[in-house]
Scaffold this active site. Structure first.
Site, PDB file in Angstrom:
ATOM      1  N   SER A  42     -17.001  -3.861  -9.315  1.00 44.07           N
ATOM      2  CA  SER A  42     -18.058  -3.191  -8.558  1.00 44.07           C
ATOM      3  C   SER A  42     -19.404  -3.338  -9.255  1.00 44.07           C
ATOM      4  O   SER A  42     -19.475  -3.399 -10.494  1.00 44.07           O
ATOM      5  CB  SER A  42     -17.690  -1.706  -8.465  1.00 44.07           C
ATOM      6  OG  SER A  42     -18.790  -0.944  -8.044  1.00 44.07           O
TER       7      SER A  42
ATOM      8  N   TYR B 172     -14.772   6.788 -12.485  1.00 40.47           N
ATOM      9  CA  TYR B 172     -14.469   5.658 -11.582  1.00 40.47           C
ATOM     10  C   TYR B 172     -15.106   4.376 -12.111  1.00 40.47           C
ATOM     11  O   TYR B 172     -14.443   3.340 -12.253  1.00 40.47           O
ATOM     12  CB  TYR B 172     -14.958   5.945 -10.160  1.00 40.47           C
ATOM     13  CG  TYR B 172     -14.971   4.692  -9.301  1.00 40.47           C
ATOM     14  CD1 TYR B 172     -13.776   4.137  -8.844  1.00 40.47           C
ATOM     15  CD2 TYR B 172     -16.166   4.026  -9.003  1.00 40.47           C
ATOM     16  CE1 TYR B 172     -13.776   2.956  -8.098  1.00 40.47           C
ATOM     17  CE2 TYR B 172     -16.171   2.850  -8.265  1.00 40.47           C
ATOM     18  CZ  TYR B 172     -14.979   2.321  -7.812  1.00 40.47           C
ATOM     19  OH  TYR B 172     -14.979   1.152  -7.094  1.00 40.47           O
TER      20      TYR B 172
ATOM     21  N   PRO C 299     -27.186  13.588  -7.315  1.00 40.97           N
ATOM     22  CA  PRO C 299     -27.044  13.311  -8.750  1.00 40.97           C
ATOM     23  C   PRO C 299     -26.210  12.044  -8.978  1.00 40.97           C
ATOM     24  O   PRO C 299     -25.211  11.824  -8.288  1.00 40.97           O
ATOM     25  CB  PRO C 299     -26.297  14.544  -9.288  1.00 40.97           C
ATOM     26  CG  PRO C 299     -26.459  15.597  -8.237  1.00 40.97           C
ATOM     27  CD  PRO C 299     -26.670  14.902  -6.925  1.00 40.97           C
TER      28      PRO C 299
ATOM     29  N   ASP D 228       0.856  -1.191   0.000  1.00 41.83           N
ATOM     30  CA  ASP D 228       0.000   0.000   0.000  1.00 41.83           C
ATOM     31  C   ASP D 228       0.886   1.234   0.000  1.00 41.83           C
ATOM     32  O   ASP D 228       2.022   1.184   0.488  1.00 41.83           O
ATOM     33  CB  ASP D 228      -0.911   0.006   1.252  1.00 41.83           C
ATOM     34  CG  ASP D 228      -2.219   0.742   1.014  1.00 41.83           C
ATOM     35  OD1 ASP D 228      -2.153   1.956   0.757  1.00 41.83           O
ATOM     36  OD2 ASP D 228      -3.283   0.107   1.071  1.00 41.83           O
TER      37      ASP D 228
ATOM     38  N   ASN E  22     -18.293   9.882   1.884  1.00 39.81           N
ATOM     39  CA  ASN E  22     -19.242   9.843   0.769  1.00 39.81           C
ATOM     40  C   ASN E  22     -20.279   8.761   1.008  1.00 39.81           C
ATOM     41  O   ASN E  22     -21.386   8.842   0.501  1.00 39.81           O
ATOM     42  CB  ASN E  22     -18.513   9.474  -0.538  1.00 39.81           C
ATOM     43  CG  ASN E  22     -17.504  10.512  -0.934  1.00 39.81           C
ATOM     44  OD1 ASN E  22     -17.828  11.685  -1.008  1.00 39.81           O
ATOM     45  ND2 ASN E  22     -16.263  10.094  -1.165  1.00 39.81           N
TER      46      ASN E  22
ATOM     47  N   LYS F  90     -13.516   0.591 -13.756  1.00 38.39           N
ATOM     48  CA  LYS F  90     -13.819  -0.804 -13.397  1.00 38.39           C
ATOM     49  C   LYS F  90     -14.211  -1.588 -14.649  1.00 38.39           C
ATOM     50  O   LYS F  90     -13.790  -2.727 -14.845  1.00 38.39           O
ATOM     51  CB  LYS F  90     -14.936  -0.862 -12.351  1.00 38.39           C
ATOM     52  CG  LYS F  90     -14.524  -0.318 -10.991  1.00 38.39           C
ATOM     53  CD  LYS F  90     -13.431  -1.159 -10.349  1.00 38.39           C
ATOM     54  CE  LYS F  90     -12.834  -0.516  -9.124  1.00 38.39           C
ATOM     55  NZ  LYS F  90     -11.601  -1.126  -8.636  1.00 38.39           N
TER      56      LYS F  90
HETATM   57  P1  NAD Z   1      -9.704   1.767   0.200  1.00 39.39           P
HETATM   58  O1  NAD Z   1      -9.436   3.110  -0.372  1.00 39.39           O
HETATM   59  O2  NAD Z   1      -9.989   1.661   1.656  1.00 39.39           O
HETATM   60  O3  NAD Z   1      -8.500   0.777  -0.134  1.00 39.39           O
HETATM   61  C1  NAD Z   1      -7.698   0.912  -1.262  1.00 39.39           C
HETATM   62  C2  NAD Z   1      -6.262   0.954  -0.790  1.00 39.39           C
HETATM   63  O4  NAD Z   1      -5.419   1.038  -1.937  1.00 39.39           O
HETATM   64  C3  NAD Z   1      -5.954   2.156   0.096  1.00 39.39           C
HETATM   65  O5  NAD Z   1      -5.319   1.723   1.269  1.00 39.39           O
HETATM   66  C4  NAD Z   1      -5.005   3.005  -0.762  1.00 39.39           C
HETATM   67  O6  NAD Z   1      -4.058   3.691   0.031  1.00 39.39           O
HETATM   68  C5  NAD Z   1      -4.384   1.957  -1.661  1.00 39.39           C
HETATM   69  N1  NAD Z   1      -3.907   2.434  -2.955  1.00 39.39           N
HETATM   70  C6  NAD Z   1      -4.583   3.159  -3.887  1.00 39.39           C
HETATM   71  N2  NAD Z   1      -3.802   3.371  -4.946  1.00 39.39           N
HETATM   72  C7  NAD Z   1      -2.615   2.769  -4.694  1.00 39.39           C
HETATM   73  C8  NAD Z   1      -1.404   2.622  -5.415  1.00 39.39           C
HETATM   74  N3  NAD Z   1      -1.224   3.147  -6.626  1.00 39.39           N
HETATM   75  N4  NAD Z   1      -0.395   1.931  -4.841  1.00 39.39           N
HETATM   76  C9  NAD Z   1      -0.550   1.368  -3.612  1.00 39.39           C
HETATM   77  N5  NAD Z   1      -1.658   1.474  -2.893  1.00 39.39           N
HETATM   78  C10 NAD Z   1      -2.688   2.167  -3.430  1.00 39.39           C
HETATM   79  O7  NAD Z   1     -10.888   1.125  -0.652  1.00 39.39           O
HETATM   80  P2  NAD Z   1     -11.705  -0.202  -0.401  1.00 39.39           P
HETATM   81  O8  NAD Z   1     -13.078   0.199  -0.023  1.00 39.39           O
HETATM   82  O9  NAD Z   1     -10.944  -1.125   0.468  1.00 39.39           O
HETATM   83  O10 NAD Z   1     -11.778  -0.756  -1.882  1.00 39.39           O
HETATM   84  C11 NAD Z   1     -10.899  -1.741  -2.362  1.00 39.39           C
HETATM   85  C12 NAD Z   1     -11.219  -2.027  -3.814  1.00 39.39           C
HETATM   86  O11 NAD Z   1     -12.575  -2.431  -3.923  1.00 39.39           O
HETATM   87  C13 NAD Z   1     -11.068  -0.833  -4.751  1.00 39.39           C
HETATM   88  O12 NAD Z   1     -10.561  -1.290  -5.964  1.00 39.39           O
HETATM   89  C14 NAD Z   1     -12.488  -0.329  -4.922  1.00 39.39           C
HETATM   90  O13 NAD Z   1     -12.656   0.332  -6.130  1.00 39.39           O
HETATM   91  C15 NAD Z   1     -13.238  -1.645  -4.889  1.00 39.39           C
HETATM   92  N6  NAD Z   1     -14.638  -1.491  -4.476  1.00 39.39           N
HETATM   93  C16 NAD Z   1     -14.935  -0.869  -3.300  1.00 39.39           C
HETATM   94  C17 NAD Z   1     -16.251  -0.703  -2.918  1.00 39.39           C
HETATM   95  C18 NAD Z   1     -16.607   0.045  -1.662  1.00 39.39           C
HETATM   96  O14 NAD Z   1     -17.726   0.544  -1.565  1.00 39.39           O
HETATM   97  N7  NAD Z   1     -15.741   0.120  -0.670  1.00 39.39           N
HETATM   98  C19 NAD Z   1     -17.291  -1.206  -3.733  1.00 39.39           C
HETATM   99  C20 NAD Z   1     -16.947  -1.864  -4.922  1.00 39.39           C
HETATM  100  C21 NAD Z   1     -15.612  -1.993  -5.284  1.00 39.39           C
HETATM  101  C1  WQD Z   2     -25.752   4.282  -0.396  1.00 43.17           C
HETATM  102  C2  WQD Z   2     -27.136   4.895  -0.348  1.00 43.17           C
HETATM  103  C3  WQD Z   2     -27.250   7.155  -1.186  1.00 43.17           C
HETATM  104  C4  WQD Z   2     -24.885   9.023   1.977  1.00 43.17           C
HETATM  105  C5  WQD Z   2     -20.953   3.817  -3.983  1.00 43.17           C
HETATM  106  C6  WQD Z   2     -20.339   3.839  -5.353  1.00 43.17           C
HETATM  107  C7  WQD Z   2     -20.316   2.459  -5.918  1.00 43.17           C
HETATM  108  C8  WQD Z   2     -19.654   1.477  -4.959  1.00 43.17           C
HETATM  109  C9  WQD Z   2     -20.240   1.558  -3.589  1.00 43.17           C
HETATM  110  C10 WQD Z   2     -17.334   1.315  -5.425  1.00 43.17           C
HETATM  111  C11 WQD Z   2     -27.470   5.700  -1.597  1.00 43.17           C
HETATM  112  C12 WQD Z   2     -27.594   7.090   0.290  1.00 43.17           C
HETATM  113  C13 WQD Z   2     -25.554   8.097   1.197  1.00 43.17           C
HETATM  114  C14 WQD Z   2     -25.652  10.002   2.684  1.00 43.17           C
HETATM  115  C15 WQD Z   2     -27.667   9.017   1.797  1.00 43.17           C
HETATM  116  N1  WQD Z   2     -18.274   1.768  -4.758  1.00 43.17           N
HETATM  117  N2  WQD Z   2     -26.902   8.097   1.110  1.00 43.17           N
HETATM  118  N3  WQD Z   2     -27.019   9.945   2.571  1.00 43.17           N
HETATM  119  O1  WQD Z   2     -23.811   5.227  -3.908  1.00 43.17           O
HETATM  120  O2  WQD Z   2     -24.558   2.847  -3.494  1.00 43.17           O
HETATM  121  O3  WQD Z   2     -22.259   3.283  -4.099  1.00 43.17           O
HETATM  122  O4  WQD Z   2     -20.213   2.925  -3.145  1.00 43.17           O
HETATM  123  O5  WQD Z   2     -17.347   0.667  -6.416  1.00 43.17           O
HETATM  124  O6  WQD Z   2     -19.616   2.526  -7.119  1.00 43.17           O
HETATM  125  O7  WQD Z   2     -21.107   4.682  -6.179  1.00 43.17           O
HETATM  126  O8  WQD Z   2     -23.031   3.932  -1.863  1.00 43.17           O
HETATM  127  O9  WQD Z   2     -22.811   4.449   0.525  1.00 43.17           O
HETATM  128  O10 WQD Z   2     -22.605   6.338  -1.152  1.00 43.17           O
HETATM  129  O11 WQD Z   2     -24.827   5.301  -0.761  1.00 43.17           O
HETATM  130  O12 WQD Z   2     -28.890   9.032   1.738  1.00 43.17           O
HETATM  131  O13 WQD Z   2     -25.121  10.857   3.357  1.00 43.17           O
HETATM  132  O14 WQD Z   2     -27.169   5.834   0.738  1.00 43.17           O
HETATM  133  O15 WQD Z   2     -28.070   8.047  -1.862  1.00 43.17           O
HETATM  134  O16 WQD Z   2     -28.818   5.509  -1.860  1.00 43.17           O
HETATM  135  P1  WQD Z   2     -23.513   3.895  -3.406  1.00 43.17           P
HETATM  136  P2  WQD Z   2     -23.230   5.057  -0.765  1.00 43.17           P
END
Ligand code: NAD
Ligand code: WQD
Length: 342
Positions: A127, A152, A299, A33, A201, A156
């Site tokens: 995702s 973003y 949005p 990381d 977020n 993916k």
């Molecule tokens: P996170 O940001 O907590 O973890 C990602 C980690 O990668 C972080 O610790 C960051 O410091 C590290 N990182 C980023 N770019 C880097 C680089 N170039 N070199 C080394 N380290 C780097 O996110 P997460 O929630 O644990 O997500 C992990 C993966 O899952 C991501 O690819 C994200 O897109 C995907 N994902 C997350 C969610 C979600 O809602 N959390 C949903 C769907 C997919």
């Molecule tokens: C969940 C629900 C909001 C905050 C995002 C990415 C998606 C994936 C997962 C990575 C929604 C509502 C949220 C708030 C609210 N990530 N909300 N008040 O939007 O489903 O997905 O994270 O791949 O790509 O878009 O997740 O947790 O932001 O929102 O009402 O203050 O909660 O509108 O319906 P989301 P979220």
């Protein structure tokens, strides 16, 4: 000897929980990381949970030299889980190039090095965002992907395309893109969890920070959707279950006799919950009323999405073990610990 799994983004939210799952399942996680979206304190939490110092490298996954040094030093890496990426949807709209550089660049570097060092197994973090607003629910792996509504999301989709093409070329690569739905919760020890940078977020960190008094109130984004209570519906999956799906994916890959193999699998619970249901469940498990208000839509939000998880159940031989209540309880414990240590 334990099989080594390189975990990029290993100090992140899902990566750190997966490191625990890997170690528990008898693998040796090798974490990488650059802390661009995580903190060094995660390593301390991991050390306490694992009762051992995790193998860790501070490196940028887009830097081939730094990554090659790790492949060389570690020698026999069995497989890779690629979590490292930027993930903030709004930021990706404002800074798309940064997102393409990091999210595509890191995958390309890994693919080059995996080929060079004869590492064939890769689990990629995709995702549910690739589906956009599906025409039919629950969404299956056969459901069409929709044009992404953010850079973003596009990274993916592009990463999935890169993997599909790499496998189609016949190179020695066995890979599964796991399409995560909404990961929530924390390790029950309260020692690791989600650590958002600045104003969260995502829904759950906003909920727990509001309950902890760090934010005055939470706004529910839209109550005029075509859903039972008018608020959006998502499939919230406990991060422990999600972590476990990665272990099962390696078992699945190991059972494939093909040299080149690509698949996608949804990882969710199969159940949708509205924003108001999440808030009510949180109030129930925490015993705290949450200060929330109904506000305008955000949005870019899709109205409702939840997963068909038959494929994960059948091909990965995986099932969720934890409920939304468990996840919210664990997230709340983690938040309370964070406040104590600040
Ligand atoms: P996170 O940001 O907590 O973890 C990602 C980690 O990668 C972080 O610790 C960051 O410091 C590290 N990182 C980023 N770019 C880097 C680089 N170039 N070199 C080394 N380290 C780097 O996110 P997460 O929630 O644990 O997500 C992990 C993966 O899952 C991501 O690819 C994200 O897109 C995907 N994902 C997350 C969610 C979600 O809602 N959390 C949903 C769907 C997919
Ligand atoms: C969940 C629900 C909001 C905050 C995002 C990415 C998606 C994936 C997962 C990575 C929604 C509502 C949220 C708030 C609210 N990530 N909300 N008040 O939007 O489903 O997905 O994270 O791949 O790509 O878009 O997740 O947790 O932001 O929102 O009402 O203050 O909660 O509108 O319906 P989301 P979220």
């Amino acid at each position: 000897m334990k099989s080594k799994i390189l975990v990029t983004g290993g100090a992140g939210y899902i990566g750190s929980h997966t490191a625990v799952a890997l170690a528990t399942a008898g693998y040796e996680p090798v974490l990488v990381d650059n802390f661009v979206n995580s903190s060094k304190s995660v390593l301390e939490g991991l050390k306490q949970i694992l009762q051992a110092e995790p193998t860790f490298y501070e490196a940028d996954c887009t830097d081939k030299q730094q990554m090659e040094a790790i492949f060389k030093k570690e020698g026999n890496i069995r497989g890779v889980i690629h979590f490292a990426a930027y993930k903030a949807v709004g930021e990706s709209v404002a800074e798309p190039i940064k997102y393409y550089q990091n999210n595509l660049g890191s995958l390309l570097v890994l693919l080059e090095l995996m080929e060079q060092y004869g590492v064939a197994e890769l689990v990629f973090s995709s995702s549910c965002t690739v589906y956009g607003q599906p025409d039919e629910l629950p969404v299956t792996e056969q459901s069409p992907t929709k044009p992404a509504n953010s850079p973003y999301g596009r990274t993916k989709q592009m990463c999935e395309d890169i993997l599909r093409d790499a496998v189609a070329s016949g190179r020695k690569l066995k890979t599964v893109a796991l399409r995560y739905f909404n990961p929530v919760g924390a390790h029950p020890s309260g020692l690791i969890g989600e650590l958002p940078n600045g104003v969260p977020n995502n829904l759950i960190p906003f909920v727990t920070q509001t309950a902890a008094g760090l934010r005055e109130k939470i706004t529910v984004f839209g109550d005029d959707y075509n859903t039972s209570d008018g608020t959006c519906i998502r499939d919230y999956i406990h991060v422990l279950d999600l972590a476990d799906a990665h272990i099962k994916t390696f078992e699945y890959l190991r059972d494939r006799s093909e040299n080149s193999f690509y698949d996608v699998v949804n990882v969710g619970t199969g159940q949708g919950n509205s924003v108001l249901e999440v808030i009510q469940t949180f109030e129930e498990v925490s015993g705290k009323p949450l200060n929330y208000q109904l506000g305008p839509r955000r949005p870019g939000d899709v109205e409702q999405v939840w997963a068909d998880v038959a494929k994960a159940n059948n091909v990965l031989n995986w099932k969720t073990q934890h409920s939304l209540k468990d996840a919210l309880k664990d997230a709340w414990r983690w938040q309370q610990n964070l406040v104590k240590t600040e």
